[in-house]
Design an enzyme around this catalytic site. Structure first.
Site, PDB file in Angstrom:
ATOM      1  N   GLU B  98       0.858  -1.190   0.000  1.00 32.70           N
ATOM      2  CA  GLU B  98       0.000   0.000   0.000  1.00 32.70           C
ATOM      3  C   GLU B  98       0.889   1.233   0.000  1.00 32.70           C
ATOM      4  O   GLU B  98       1.914   1.264   0.677  1.00 32.70           O
ATOM      5  CB  GLU B  98      -0.884   0.020   1.252  1.00 32.70           C
ATOM      6  CG  GLU B  98      -1.683   1.318   1.367  1.00 32.70           C
ATOM      7  CD  GLU B  98      -2.694   1.318   2.503  1.00 32.70           C
ATOM      8  OE1 GLU B  98      -2.696   0.383   3.315  1.00 32.70           O
ATOM      9  OE2 GLU B  98      -3.494   2.276   2.562  1.00 32.70           O
ATOM     10  N   GLU B 209     -16.802   0.150  -4.048  1.00 35.22           N
ATOM     11  CA  GLU B 209     -16.855   1.259  -3.112  1.00 35.22           C
ATOM     12  C   GLU B 209     -16.858   2.562  -3.896  1.00 35.22           C
ATOM     13  O   GLU B 209     -16.672   2.567  -5.119  1.00 35.22           O
ATOM     14  CB  GLU B 209     -15.688   1.197  -2.118  1.00 35.22           C
ATOM     15  CG  GLU B 209     -14.314   1.280  -2.747  1.00 35.22           C
ATOM     16  CD  GLU B 209     -13.188   0.967  -1.745  1.00 35.22           C
ATOM     17  OE1 GLU B 209     -13.375   0.099  -0.882  1.00 35.22           O
ATOM     18  OE2 GLU B 209     -12.126   1.580  -1.862  1.00 35.22           O
ATOM     19  N   HIS B 247      -8.911   4.342   1.667  1.00 29.04           N
ATOM     20  CA  HIS B 247      -8.281   3.957   0.409  1.00 29.04           C
ATOM     21  C   HIS B 247      -8.008   5.190  -0.444  1.00 29.04           C
ATOM     22  O   HIS B 247      -8.847   6.081  -0.541  1.00 29.04           O
ATOM     23  CB  HIS B 247      -9.204   3.025  -0.397  1.00 29.04           C
ATOM     24  CG  HIS B 247      -9.262   1.637   0.150  1.00 29.04           C
ATOM     25  ND1 HIS B 247     -10.340   0.808  -0.078  1.00 29.04           N
ATOM     26  CD2 HIS B 247      -8.385   0.923   0.888  1.00 29.04           C
ATOM     27  CE1 HIS B 247     -10.113  -0.362   0.509  1.00 29.04           C
ATOM     28  NE2 HIS B 247      -8.936  -0.307   1.098  1.00 29.04           N
TER      29      HIS B 247
END
Lengths: 391, 291
Positions: B98, B209, B247
């Protein structure tokens, strides 16, 4: 990461982007000397006093004013500095103005829009330009999409000269202004790339009555993931512009966004955190926040999370929702007990633990003697939120 | 059958000897994934977890016939790690890391496609084919083998969905976490295509999402090309516009990327909409009970 207009202009100027002259001031006295200095350089005694806050729409809220003399600069700066500036992008209480940009006012022939951002559908950078400057580009996109010119950038070869020319021709530039516009587009693209911007937006891009092309406003956002290679830009972060609870959360590596609801929540993982907010709504509540404790949840971060949630006085109940993968539920449970003991939680608290070491976690909560509702299934947790709010 | 990873997967771990790489390699080996070894530049020739360490991915391909890679390399170096895998001829590349800068991912995205490789992630929990291969960080205990394909932009919300399916007695063919970044190697549409072609998969659970338009693009594909039922939940109906929800890719910008728009597009395409994230398993169960 957001930066102020004056900072954006400084960054862009380094790449040769032509920007309106201006100087920053934090007091009316500084504003006056900034105006005097500008006047000595340009011979122009018309100025614009611009509030420096991160939110857009500053003009609509009275944060951007023309001043016709250094005396007017003083009066205007006095009025704007310290005001709570409300714009469509700030909260209802507004944002406090701590500094103003004193800019050299220019005579405007025509205003344009120029923006560079990522096109997520194509996985490419796109440059957008429009003759409809000075208005919100979203409105233009909605009502007259044919007025937005687009050039997509091939990542292997980058922006090409013909693309910049096509945009400048498309906007109707001619002669000296055409050459300046092409140079402007190329320089803005370089700034976007080399500063790792997520957006670089010039609205308006201005053609002056003298036939010059320059930015009189500038907005750039930087990709947070790339700040590690831009120490100079990272320093521009202005915590005054951020919610204090969000700043505190970031110190504990918690991802927190404050909302206006009545049910606080603490979750591991961004998707599950959003889903938890959604289920709070279905259960009859309103989410008070987004809070992702991430993969490194431990007693310290969980306790910090509770402290932050509890500082929001609108919170009437708290839902902890953990699906343990890497995160171990027993660790989270210890954090909950530690927090409840150290912080003192008198609100209804519902803790749902599932996944890695969930049973150990629930045992720790039950043995603690604290008043905690536990749950195993997601729906069970939602039902208990509903009960807590109805009680 | 399954998609992307199975018992024929020969996995090389990039960032093998680091803390994360070591921990998750142990878990994957314990599950039964064929981990042929790993890559840590400068540590070639050593043994780690009883497996060889290579200096380069191409050495791992030559030496041990690696055909898939997983990346646990820190963000500043992760884009390079993906490119190295693609160049070495690896066809399934799974990047867990990430925090990779978007600018790095733009060129990576296009290069990997040109090499004909499938990149999953970055910022994802990996790919899981129950009883065959765990390639990622998903907790093994929630999975069971069966006819449901799962594809999701989220990590823990994927676990939630898988757990609900398993509790309903519905096993999974493969679960794919495609990642939460603005630029990811494989979108919903790429994975839906694989599930549509997979004989074992009878239905798909898709978890989207807010942010971007990947769900809307998936809707077009579902409408035109899928005859398998698709069940959809979109996270973030209560998220405010203009704020990043954890995110990097989960943000409503300029009024685009709302959960409402995505739900509407997918419903129009014939997918079954699940509004309650706790009712995903039940919704799929109801379909299979009737059928």
């Amino acid at each position: 990461m957001k930066v102020h207009e004056y900072q954006a202009k400084e960054i862009l100027a380094k790449f040769g982007v032509s920007v309106q002259k201006g100087l920053l001031a934090t007091t009316p006295e500084e504003a006056v000397s900034a105006a005097q200095k500008l006047e000595r350089e340009t011979g122009n005694d018309l100025f614009v006093v611009k509030a420096q806050i991160h939110a857009g729409g500053r003009g609509k809220g009275g944060g951007v004013k023309l001043a016709r003399s250094t005396d007017e600069v003083r009066e205007t700066a006095e009025a704007i500095l310290g005001m709570m500036l409300k714009t469509p992008q700030t909260g209802p209480e507004g944002q406090k103005v701590r500094s103003v940009l004193i800019a050299d006012a220019v005579d405007i022939e025509k205003e344009y829009y120029l923006g560079i951002t990522l096109d997520r559908g194509r996985n490419q950078v796109v440059i957008m330009a429009s003759t409809e400057g000075g208005v919100e580009i979203e409105t233009v996109a909605e009502e007259t999409p044919e007025l937005i010119l687009k050039e997509w950038i091939d990542p292997v070869i980058g922006l090409q000269g013909f693309q910049a020319r096509r945009l400048a021709f498309g906007l109707g530039f001619e002669g000296k202004a055409f050459k300046q516009a092409v140079r402007f587009i190329v320089a803005l693209y370089r700034a976007f790339e080399e500063s790792d911007c997520s957006i670089a937006e010039i609205n308006p891009l201005t053609l002056t009555t003298d036939g010059d092309v320059l930015a009189i406003d500038a907005k750039i956002n930087i990709d947070d993931n790339a700040l590690f290679r831009h120490a100079d830009i990272a320093e521009l972060r202005d915590k005054n512009e951020e919610d204090p609870l969000e700043v505190e959360a970031a110190e504990y590596s918690l991802n927190y966004v404050k909302l206006d609801g009545n049910v606080g929540c603490m979750v591991n993982g961004a998707g599950l955190a959003m889903a938890t907010m959604d289920i709070i709504k279905i259960a009859g509540g309103e989410p008070a926040n987004f809070l992702d404790v991430g993969g490194a949840a431990n007693p310290e971060t969980v306790e910090a999370g509770f402290r932050i949630i509890l500082k929001d006085l609108g919170v009437k109940a708290i839902l902890v929702n953990i699906f343990g993968g890497i995160v171990r539920c027993d660790q989270v449970a210890r954090g909950v007990v530690q927090a409840a003991t150290n912080v003192g939680i008198s609100l209804p608290l519902i803790v749902r633990l599932q996944g890695t070491n969930a049973e150990e976690g629930r045992a720790i909560l039950e043995e603690s003697g604290l008043k905690i509702e536990t749950a195993t299934l997601f729906q069970e947790a939602a039902d208990k939120v509903d009960e807590a709010l109805s009680a | 059958m399954a998609i992307l990873v199975d018992k024929n997967t020969r996995l090389v771990v990039q960032g093998f000897t680091g803390k994360e790489g070591t921990y998750h390699s142990e878990q994957m080996i314990e599950y039964g994934t064929t981990v042929i070894g790993g890559v840590t530049p400068g540590k070639g020739g050593q043994l780690h977890l009883d497996r060889p360490v290579f200096n380069t991915v191409s050495d791992a391909v030559k030496g041990e016939g690696a055909n898939a890679s997983i990346i646990f390399v820190p963000p500043p170096f992760a884009a390079d790690a993906i490119l190295e895998s693609a160049e070495a001829g690896i066809k399934t590349i799974i990047c867990i890391t990430e925090g990779i800068p978007t600018r790095d991912m733009i060129s990576v995205y296009h290069y990997v496609r040109e090499q004909g490789a499938a990149l999953i992630g970055p910022n994802c929990p990996g790919v899981f084919t129950p009883d065959e291969a765990k390639v990622g960080i998903m907790p093994a205990m929630i999975f069971s083998r069966g006819p449901i394909g799962v594809v999701s932009r989220s990590g823990t919300l994927t676990y939630e969905a898988v757990d609900q399916l398993t509790r309903q007695g519905l096993g999974q063919s493969t679960a794919v976490g495609i990642g939460g970044d603005p630029i990811i190697g494989s979108q919903f549409i790429d994975i839906l295509r694989l599930f549509q072609a997979d004989d074992e998969t009878e239905a798909v659970v898709m978890i989207g999402e807010i942010g971007g338009t990947a769900e809307e693009e998936a809707a077009v594909y579902i409408k035109d090309h899928m005859d398998k039922p698709v069940f959809v939940f979109i996270a973030g109906r209560t998220a405010p516009p203009g704020r990043r929800m954890g995110h990097a890719g989960a943000i409503i910008s300029g009024g685009k990327g709302t959960a409402e728009d995505k739900f509407a597009a997918l419903e129009e395409a014939g997918a079954t909409i699940v509004m309650n994230p706790a009712a995903i398993g039940e919704a799929v169960r109801a379909h299979f009970s009737v059928a």
